[in-house]
Design a protein around this motif. Structure first.
Motif, PDB file in Angstrom:
ATOM      1  N   THR A 105      -5.221 -11.770 -20.654  1.00  0.00           N
ATOM      2  CA  THR A 105      -4.803 -11.559 -22.296  1.00  0.00           C
ATOM      3  C   THR A 105      -4.973 -12.830 -22.557  1.00  0.00           C
ATOM      4  O   THR A 105      -5.245 -13.545 -23.630  1.00  0.00           O
ATOM      5  CB  THR A 105      -4.080 -10.607 -22.416  1.00  0.00           C
ATOM      6  N   ILE A 106      -3.596 -14.286 -22.216  1.00  0.00           N
ATOM      7  CA  ILE A 106      -3.857 -15.617 -22.487  1.00  0.00           C
ATOM      8  C   ILE A 106      -4.079 -15.906 -21.628  1.00  0.00           C
ATOM      9  O   ILE A 106      -3.182 -15.443 -20.238  1.00  0.00           O
ATOM     10  CB  ILE A 106      -1.867 -15.659 -23.217  1.00  0.00           C
ATOM     11  N   LYS A 107      -4.957 -16.742 -21.112  1.00  0.00           N
ATOM     12  CA  LYS A 107      -5.275 -17.828 -20.394  1.00  0.00           C
ATOM     13  C   LYS A 107      -4.191 -18.440 -20.066  1.00  0.00           C
ATOM     14  O   LYS A 107      -3.862 -19.516 -20.385  1.00  0.00           O
ATOM     15  CB  LYS A 107      -6.968 -18.442 -20.272  1.00  0.00           C
ATOM     16  N   ASP A 108      -4.050 -19.069 -18.471  1.00  0.00           N
ATOM     17  CA  ASP A 108      -2.763 -19.967 -18.132  1.00  0.00           C
ATOM     18  C   ASP A 108      -3.615 -20.941 -17.723  1.00  0.00           C
ATOM     19  O   ASP A 108      -3.643 -20.738 -16.763  1.00  0.00           O
ATOM     20  CB  ASP A 108      -2.255 -18.901 -16.986  1.00  0.00           C
ATOM     21  N   GLY A 109      -2.890 -21.721 -18.370  1.00  0.00           N
ATOM     22  CA  GLY A 109      -4.120 -23.430 -17.913  1.00  0.00           C
ATOM     23  C   GLY A 109      -2.743 -24.154 -18.034  1.00  0.00           C
ATOM     24  O   GLY A 109      -1.417 -23.818 -18.126  1.00  0.00           O
ATOM     25  N   SER A 110      -3.140 -25.424 -18.715  1.00  0.00           N
ATOM     26  CA  SER A 110      -1.760 -26.649 -19.374  1.00  0.00           C
ATOM     27  C   SER A 110      -1.481 -26.225 -20.638  1.00  0.00           C
ATOM     28  O   SER A 110      -1.042 -26.763 -20.723  1.00  0.00           O
ATOM     29  CB  SER A 110      -2.859 -28.143 -19.237  1.00  0.00           C
ATOM     30  N   SER A 111      -2.163 -25.972 -21.291  1.00  0.00           N
ATOM     31  CA  SER A 111      -1.244 -24.928 -22.747  1.00  0.00           C
ATOM     32  C   SER A 111      -2.058 -23.530 -22.342  1.00  0.00           C
ATOM     33  O   SER A 111      -2.718 -22.675 -22.282  1.00  0.00           O
ATOM     34  CB  SER A 111      -2.067 -25.472 -23.454  1.00  0.00           C
ATOM     35  N   LEU A 112      -1.508 -22.869 -23.395  1.00  0.00           N
ATOM     36  CA  LEU A 112      -2.155 -21.173 -24.362  1.00  0.00           C
ATOM     37  C   LEU A 112      -2.331 -21.088 -25.315  1.00  0.00           C
ATOM     38  O   LEU A 112      -1.747 -21.776 -25.843  1.00  0.00           O
ATOM     39  CB  LEU A 112       0.258 -20.849 -23.873  1.00  0.00           C
ATOM     40  N   ASN A 113      -3.288 -20.413 -25.038  1.00  0.00           N
ATOM     41  CA  ASN A 113      -4.457 -20.472 -26.216  1.00  0.00           C
ATOM     42  C   ASN A 113      -4.139 -19.147 -27.089  1.00  0.00           C
ATOM     43  O   ASN A 113      -4.627 -18.306 -25.819  1.00  0.00           O
ATOM     44  CB  ASN A 113      -5.442 -21.167 -26.138  1.00  0.00           C
ATOM     45  N   LEU A 114      -3.676 -18.747 -27.813  1.00  0.00           N
ATOM     46  CA  LEU A 114      -3.556 -17.653 -28.636  1.00  0.00           C
ATOM     47  C   LEU A 114      -4.788 -17.578 -30.227  1.00  0.00           C
ATOM     48  O   LEU A 114      -4.611 -18.390 -30.831  1.00  0.00           O
ATOM     49  CB  LEU A 114      -2.244 -16.910 -29.201  1.00  0.00           C
ATOM     50  N   ASN A 115      -5.614 -16.667 -29.911  1.00  0.00           N
ATOM     51  CA  ASN A 115      -6.047 -16.427 -31.495  1.00  0.00           C
ATOM     52  C   ASN A 115      -5.995 -15.358 -31.682  1.00  0.00           C
ATOM     53  O   ASN A 115      -6.883 -14.015 -30.836  1.00  0.00           O
ATOM     54  CB  ASN A 115      -7.391 -17.179 -30.491  1.00  0.00           C
ATOM     55  N   VAL A 116      -5.783 -15.295 -32.756  1.00  0.00           N
ATOM     56  CA  VAL A 116      -5.775 -14.048 -33.374  1.00  0.00           C
ATOM     57  C   VAL A 116      -6.523 -13.284 -34.798  1.00  0.00           C
ATOM     58  O   VAL A 116      -6.377 -14.616 -35.470  1.00  0.00           O
ATOM     59  CB  VAL A 116      -3.702 -13.631 -34.169  1.00  0.00           C
ATOM     60  N   SER A 117      -6.918 -11.952 -34.656  1.00  0.00           N
ATOM     61  CA  SER A 117      -8.522 -12.174 -35.244  1.00  0.00           C
ATOM     62  C   SER A 117      -7.349 -10.993 -36.176  1.00  0.00           C
ATOM     63  O   SER A 117      -6.408  -9.618 -35.852  1.00  0.00           O
ATOM     64  CB  SER A 117      -8.820 -11.833 -34.952  1.00  0.00           C
ATOM     65  N   ILE A 118      -8.199 -10.906 -37.880  1.00  0.00           N
ATOM     66  CA  ILE A 118      -7.132  -9.188 -38.326  1.00  0.00           C
ATOM     67  C   ILE A 118      -8.695  -9.057 -39.112  1.00  0.00           C
ATOM     68  O   ILE A 118      -9.342  -9.337 -39.595  1.00  0.00           O
ATOM     69  CB  ILE A 118      -6.539  -9.375 -39.276  1.00  0.00           C
ATOM     70  N   ALA A 119      -9.252  -7.326 -38.622  1.00  0.00           N
ATOM     71  CA  ALA A 119     -10.019  -6.831 -39.268  1.00  0.00           C
ATOM     72  C   ALA A 119      -9.032  -5.124 -39.288  1.00  0.00           C
ATOM     73  O   ALA A 119      -8.451  -4.816 -38.757  1.00  0.00           O
ATOM     74  CB  ALA A 119     -11.077  -6.608 -38.278  1.00  0.00           C
ATOM     75  N   ASN A 120      -9.392  -4.542 -40.806  1.00  0.00           N
ATOM     76  CA  ASN A 120      -8.255  -3.645 -41.181  1.00  0.00           C
ATOM     77  C   ASN A 120      -7.140  -3.061 -40.954  1.00  0.00           C
ATOM     78  O   ASN A 120      -6.932  -2.241 -40.971  1.00  0.00           O
ATOM     79  CB  ASN A 120      -9.568  -2.425 -40.302  1.00  0.00           C
TER      80      ASN A 120
END
Length: 176
Positions: free
Chosen positions: A135-150
């Protein structure tokens, strides 16, 4: 005029509250520091003894409740295109990879009538689970994208595995 002891009902105003003004051009330093103070305030209202660290070495806030201590990394973002972007340095994550570390993602939303802060409280074990499942790609940094719907909060909806993280939003019982 009115007689003594006789009062008229006043008319209610029908004007809607003005939409909050969304500031532009604010440095990420202001958003980050504002996020730390917002989380500090929320922790205090929840009964934690909390303090912002003088030097940011990957831990922004130290909090305690009873005889337990918690290390908290705060990430704050304002809404862009119905989502929020957070980045955690992999070196910082690795250095503080233990059960006392928590990640609080502050999502600052500009709604029609007011501004709202939602806090996503992720224990370190949950972060490790999301990394191990992709779910979170393991790389030189951890990038998290949060979206909100309903009223549903989703982590990393596009391109990667997605996870419903609504149960972590504004729920301080995860910080135990």
């Amino acid at each position: 005029g009115s007689k003594r002891g006789v009062y008229k009902l006043s008319k209610k105003l029908t004007q809607q509250p003005a939409a909050p003004i969304r500031p532009t051009g604010i440095s990420t330093g202001f958003v980050g520091k504002g996020g730390e103070h917002a989380v500090l305030s929320a922790l205090l209202f929840e009964g934690y003894n909390a303090s912002i660290m003088t030097v940011d070495d990957g831990i922004d806030i130290v909090a305690s409740m009873g005889n337990k201590y918690f290390h908290i990394q705060v990430k704050a973002a304002t809404q862009k295109n119905d989502s929020f972007q957070f980045t955690i340095k992999k070196s910082s994550f690795t250095r503080h990879n233990n059960s006392q570390t928590f990640y609080i993602l502050l999502c600052r939303r500009y709604l029609k009538t007011h501004t709202q802060n939602d806090l996503i409280i992720l224990p370190n074990a949950t972060m490790n689970h999301y990394i191990s499942t992709g779910t979170i790609k393991d790389g030189s940094s951890l990038n998290l994208n949060v979206s909100i719907a309903n009223s549903k909060f989703t982590l990393n909806k596009s391109g990667l595995r997605k996870s419903d993280i609504t149960s972590y939003v504004n729920v301080f019982k995860h910080l135990r």
